[in-house]
Design an enzyme around this catalytic site. Structure first.
Site, PDB file in Angstrom:
ATOM      1  N   LYS A  57       0.953  -1.203  -0.035  1.00 53.69           N
ATOM      2  CA  LYS A  57       0.074  -0.101  -0.233  1.00 53.69           C
ATOM      3  C   LYS A  57       0.895   1.195   0.090  1.00 53.69           C
ATOM      4  O   LYS A  57       0.536   2.351  -0.581  1.00 53.69           O
ATOM      5  CB  LYS A  57      -0.886   0.156   1.193  1.00 53.69           C
ATOM      6  CG  LYS A  57      -2.048  -0.961   1.220  1.00 53.69           C
ATOM      7  CD  LYS A  57      -3.140  -0.616   0.270  1.00 53.69           C
ATOM      8  CE  LYS A  57      -4.384  -1.595   0.305  1.00 53.69           C
ATOM      9  NZ  LYS A  57      -5.297  -1.123  -0.899  1.00 53.69           N
ATOM     10  N   SER A 307       0.810  -9.992  -0.676  1.00 52.72           N
ATOM     11  CA  SER A 307       0.632  -8.607  -0.877  1.00 52.72           C
ATOM     12  C   SER A 307       0.661  -7.787   0.609  1.00 52.72           C
ATOM     13  O   SER A 307       0.875  -6.672   0.668  1.00 52.72           O
ATOM     14  CB  SER A 307      -0.790  -8.362  -0.925  1.00 52.72           C
ATOM     15  OG  SER A 307      -1.754  -8.911  -0.246  1.00 52.72           O
TER      16      SER A 307
END
Length: 405
Positions: A57, A307
């Site tokens: 992110k 992720s």
């Protein structure tokens, strides 16, 4: 306001990579021998769980904030998130000297709240679910003039996440399939833009949790469709509606979107921890869950994008227990035996002979369904896999015990 049909180009992703130089880590690509043997081709992990702030992110958040005008930066930024996006925005804003306010749900895990504050953001706890938190952040943006930093629905964010795809092509030029989790779709869309522009032959496969799978009905309808009450342990991909910007890209460029069960997510997280020695959150383990669920469906070499690794320790404990049960490492059963002295010792002797470790045992003697001389015993056992579970059940049956559940 962003045009809902806005797209992202390879040049956008390359410019994002320049912006992120010296900020985001080029995360490692690690091989997995276990998954390679299952798939029948090399499998690698792209370790974004080892990125700064613990997830990908930061990439999109930094590119988005770096692109703001001086006037916009002076007004500050605001975001809403239960964890990963919150930390990415907090660090990105701090690095760029921009004031950040982050709204988080009241029940957000304390380690994530503390990390977001440590990265320099003002944290405001509001709402029980992320949708309520999101509305509060948007209202704050209107009231104060702060720029709302969306977690996935903006071209700059998608371009930033797409730098993961450029790194994969550099680290594994021979890649045949990239598997990536999908929530709102920013990461999968960004990777698809970068990879398909340079290697259109590479398959890009998205993965969603079955209980929070908004993309299959949306793709069928040809437009983003909201689903009611998404439910999954993988909070990083628990998104009820695809973003307009990533949806258009995923519809055109992503080859397939698969769904995985909660059991598969648990087993995947356990595999990452035990076999790869990597702490991965459930959303980050979703590509691994897809590989475990149907390994023969993927052409190699395969790169699975891990992720993120921001998982609350208490949730990790529950997930690992669930994963071990799903993998046949725990066995819970109830059985009836004659209620007389030494009966339990005989039962434990049978279990000892088949090398089953008793974790917990409890007696029930007062259930009206039991006969006068019967007792019900509930056992929780540590086992060594599905075959061992079957041997335990067989041994109990041969010893005359009636297993009832």
């Amino acid at each position: 306001m962003v045009d809902k049909f806005a797209s992202v180009t390879l040049d956008d992703v390359r410019n994002a990579q320049k912006t992120l130089s010296g900020v985001a880590r080029v995360t490692a690509l690690e091989g997995s021998r276990h998954l390679s043997s299952l798939v029948g081709a090399p499998v690698h992990f792209k370790c974004e769980n080892l990125q700064r702030t613990g997830s990908f992110k930061l990439r999109g958040a930094f590119v988005r904030i770096a692109g703001l005008s001086e006037q916009e930066r002076a007004a500050g930024v605001v975001a809403a998130s239960a964890g990963n996006h919150a930390q990415g925005v907090a660090l990105a804003a701090s690095l760029l000297g921009v004031r950040a306010t982050v709204f988080m749900p009241v029940g957000a895990p304390l380690p994530k709240v503390a990390a977001t504050r440590d990265y320099g953001a003002e944290v405001r706890l509001h709402g029980q679910v992320v949708d309520e938190t999101l509305r509060a952040a948007q209202e704050y943006a209107v009231a104060t003039g702060a720029v709302f930093i969306h977690p996935f629905d903006h071209p700059d964010v998608v371009a930033g996440q797409g730098t993961v795809g450029l790194e994969i092509l550099e680290q594994c030029p021979e890649v045949g399939t990239i598997v990536v989790g999908i929530g709102g779709g920013g990461l999968a869309a960004g990777i698809a833009v970068a990879v398909k522009a340079l290697r259109p032959d590479v398959r890009v496969v998205g993965v969603q949790a079955a209980g929070a799978a908004a993309y299959p009905p949306s793709l069928a309808a040809g437009r983003p469709v909201a689903i009611e009450a998404p439910s999954t342990m993988a909070d990083g991909i628990k998104v009820g509606r695809p973003g307009d910007v990533p949806f258009g890209i995923i519809r055109e460029l992503v080859d397939e979107v698969r769904t995985v069960s909660e059991d598969a997510l648990s087993r995947a997280l356990l595999l990452c921890l035990e076999r790869a020695k990597l702490v991965v959150e459930p959303a980050g383990a979703s590509p691994v869950a897809a590989l475990l669920s149907e390994p023969e469906a993927f052409e190699g070499p395969v790169v699975a994008v891990l992720s993120g690794g921001n998982v609350d320790p208490l949730l990790m404990q529950r997930i690992l227990t669930h994963g071990m049960a799903a993998a046949g490492r725990y066995l819970s059963l109830r059985l009836r035996l004659t209620d007389r002295p030494g009966a339990l010792a005989l039962l434990l002797g049978v279990l000892s002979e088949v090398d089953a470790n008793v974790l917990d045992v409890s007696h029930v003697r007062t259930d009206p369904r039991l006969g006068l001389t019967e007792a019900e015993v509930e056992l929780h056992l540590e086992t060594k896999g599905p075959e061992h579970c079957a041997r335990v059940a067989q041994a109990l049956g041969e010893a005359g015990y009636a297993v009832i559940g």
